[in-house]
Design a protein around this motif. Structure first.
Motif, PDB file in Angstrom:
ATOM      1  N   THR A 161       0.802  -1.221   0.000  1.00 14.45           N
ATOM      2  CA  THR A 161       0.000   0.000   0.000  1.00 14.45           C
ATOM      3  C   THR A 161       0.833   1.267   0.000  1.00 14.45           C
ATOM      4  N   ASP A 162       2.158   1.148   0.122  1.00 13.26           N
ATOM      5  CA  ASP A 162       3.015   2.341   0.060  1.00 13.26           C
ATOM      6  C   ASP A 162       4.416   1.929  -0.382  1.00 13.26           C
ATOM      7  N   PRO A 163       5.257   2.900  -0.786  1.00 14.61           N
ATOM      8  CA  PRO A 163       6.601   2.562  -1.268  1.00 14.61           C
ATOM      9  C   PRO A 163       7.475   1.861  -0.240  1.00 14.61           C
ATOM     10  N   ASP A 164       7.292   2.145   1.051  1.00 13.91           N
ATOM     11  CA  ASP A 164       8.078   1.446   2.064  1.00 13.91           C
ATOM     12  C   ASP A 164       7.816  -0.058   2.024  1.00 13.91           C
ATOM     13  N   GLU A 165       6.544  -0.434   1.934  1.00  6.93           N
ATOM     14  CA  GLU A 165       6.210  -1.861   1.838  1.00  6.93           C
ATOM     15  C   GLU A 165       6.799  -2.470   0.577  1.00  6.93           C
ATOM     16  N   ALA A 166       6.772  -1.714  -0.515  1.00 10.75           N
ATOM     17  CA  ALA A 166       7.322  -2.216  -1.777  1.00 10.75           C
ATOM     18  C   ALA A 166       8.823  -2.445  -1.661  1.00 10.75           C
ATOM     19  N   ALA A 167       9.525  -1.517  -1.004  1.00  7.45           N
ATOM     20  CA  ALA A 167      10.967  -1.674  -0.830  1.00  7.45           C
ATOM     21  C   ALA A 167      11.286  -2.880   0.048  1.00  7.45           C
ATOM     22  N   GLN A 168      10.482  -3.118   1.073  1.00 13.12           N
ATOM     23  CA  GLN A 168      10.684  -4.292   1.922  1.00 13.12           C
ATOM     24  C   GLN A 168      10.475  -5.581   1.124  1.00 13.12           C
ATOM     25  N   TRP A 169       9.453  -5.572   0.264  1.00  9.67           N
ATOM     26  CA  TRP A 169       9.218  -6.741  -0.595  1.00  9.67           C
ATOM     27  C   TRP A 169      10.417  -6.982  -1.504  1.00  9.67           C
ATOM     28  N   LEU A 170      10.964  -5.914  -2.080  1.00  6.53           N
ATOM     29  CA  LEU A 170      12.133  -6.061  -2.944  1.00  6.53           C
ATOM     30  C   LEU A 170      13.311  -6.655  -2.195  1.00  6.53           C
ATOM     31  N   ARG A 171      13.512  -6.196  -0.967  1.00 10.40           N
ATOM     32  CA  ARG A 171      14.614  -6.730  -0.182  1.00 10.40           C
ATOM     33  C   ARG A 171      14.460  -8.231   0.022  1.00 10.40           C
ATOM     34  N   ARG A 172      13.241  -8.662   0.326  1.00 14.93           N
ATOM     35  CA  ARG A 172      13.013 -10.099   0.519  1.00 14.93           C
ATOM     36  C   ARG A 172      13.265 -10.876  -0.768  1.00 14.93           C
ATOM     37  N   VAL A 173      12.750 -10.331  -1.896  1.00 14.46           N
ATOM     38  CA  VAL A 173      12.918 -11.013  -3.181  1.00 14.46           C
ATOM     39  C   VAL A 173      14.398 -11.126  -3.542  1.00 14.46           C
ATOM     40  N   PHE A 174      15.145 -10.048  -3.365  1.00 12.69           N
ATOM     41  CA  PHE A 174      16.569 -10.067  -3.714  1.00 12.69           C
ATOM     42  C   PHE A 174      17.353 -10.986  -2.766  1.00 12.69           C
ATOM     43  N   SER A 175      16.966 -10.992  -1.496  1.00 11.41           N
ATOM     44  CA  SER A 175      17.659 -11.853  -0.527  1.00 11.41           C
ATOM     45  C   SER A 175      17.419 -13.315  -0.856  1.00 11.41           C
ATOM     46  N   GLU A 176      16.184 -13.655  -1.197  1.00 14.28           N
ATOM     47  CA  GLU A 176      15.888 -15.046  -1.544  1.00 14.28           C
ATOM     48  C   GLU A 176      16.598 -15.465  -2.820  1.00 14.28           C
ATOM     49  N   ALA A 177      16.690 -14.550  -3.779  1.00 12.93           N
ATOM     50  CA  ALA A 177      17.396 -14.858  -5.036  1.00 12.93           C
ATOM     51  C   ALA A 177      18.878 -15.075  -4.789  1.00 12.93           C
ATOM     52  N   SER A 178      19.481 -14.296  -3.882  1.00 10.90           N
ATOM     53  CA  SER A 178      20.910 -14.441  -3.587  1.00 10.90           C
ATOM     54  C   SER A 178      21.190 -15.743  -2.856  1.00 10.90           C
ATOM     55  N   ALA A 179      20.190 -16.195  -2.053  1.00  5.77           N
ATOM     56  CA  ALA A 179      20.399 -17.422  -1.280  1.00  5.77           C
ATOM     57  C   ALA A 179      20.308 -18.664  -2.143  1.00  5.77           C
ATOM     58  N   ARG A 180      19.688 -18.531  -3.316  1.00  4.93           N
ATOM     59  CA  ARG A 180      19.517 -19.725  -4.165  1.00  4.93           C
ATOM     60  C   ARG A 180      20.809 -20.052  -4.910  1.00  4.93           C
TER      61      ARG A 180
END
Length: 271
Positions: free
Chosen positions: A252-271
């Protein structure tokens, strides 16, 4: 590939909204983002914002910008693959349902994580006289029973839905000048928010507006018209938002979007 040698993650933002610009400003390496903006995932990604090109002089976001359509979901999927996009964020207008559904199809085809960034919708309060409808056609059908002098703020692209209402007078506000078909009795007011409460009060008074039509954009920049209508006892026809694609996460706001990006990038790096 070691982190030091890996190119920056590539984020495509489908933009055109205030939230899209705020997110791009927070994510793009330069500028780094205004105080209080969304938290930037580290390291800073490459950010591309895509604009539909419907506005003659759009407000350009930080980072890279492309303007124009993709050619449907297949074209968008090809673009995602060709430009090595790591994450897709749909931050378009709440009523841009075609591109939202195209984005969902393209992301699934290209196997790219997708997030929808949507500001919350408006909620009626005490004293509001809202008439909620599901389409512009329903809004047009409701008008004759509600008033004769209409303040129409649904954008220039949908004026054809009101063109048959020859007995009503319309004040139409849009960023760019509308083209026919449109109501025959119409005055155009070119303007781009944010709008002030005092300005909206004066507008309703000067044009003797007795009914307001709006889409539920949820934007703070255009919300003062709702307060002015409530104060003046003017009924408001509110077009509800179309449904979002099923199964897509929503911020619902850019802060939430940035947190989602961090999770996505972290999961991609862990693979």
């Amino acid at each position: 590939m070691p982190d030091a040698a890996r190119p920056p993650r590539h984020v495509l933002i489908l933009g055109g909204t205030t939230e899209a610009r705020r997110l791009a400003a927070a994510l793009a390496p330069e500028p780094a983002g205004a105080p209080g903006s969304a938290t930037v995932p580290e390291p800073a990604p490459r950010v591309t914002t895509s604009l539909a090109g419907r506005v003659a002089a759009p407000r350009l976001p930080a980072g890279e910008v492309r303007i124009g359509g993709f050619g449907g979901p297949e074209g968008l999927a090809r673009w995602l693959r060709a430009h090595a996009v790591d994450a897709l964020i749909d931050a378009t207008h709440p009523f841009a349902d075609t591109i939202s559904h195209n984005a969902a199809l393209a992301a699934a085809t290209a196997h790219v994580p997708l997030l929808v960034l949507r500001r919350p919708g408006w909620v009626p309060g005490p004293g509001d006289d809202w008439h909620q409808v599901t389409s512009l056609d329903e809004a047009a059908a409701a008008l004759p029973a509600l008033g004769n002098r209409v303040f129409l703020t649904t954008g220039r692209m949908g004026l054809a839905h009101f063109a048959h209402l020859t007995d009503l007078w319309f004040l139409v506000r849009s960023v760019d000048a509308p083209e026919p078909p449109h109501p025959p009795r119409m005055t155009t007011l070119l303007g781009r928010g944010p709008f002030t409460l005092e300005g909206e009060r004066a507008l309703l008074r000067e044009h003797r507006i007795d009914v307001l039509v709006t889409k539920d954009s949820g934007a703070a920049a255009t919300a003062p018209k709702l307060t002015a209508a409530r104060e003046a006892g003017v009924p408001v026809v509110v077009v509800r938002r179309p449904p979002l694609p099923e199964g897509v996460p929503v911020a619902t706001d850019p802060d939430e979007a940035a947190q989602w990006l961090r999770r996505v990038f972290s999961e991609a790096s862990a693979r």
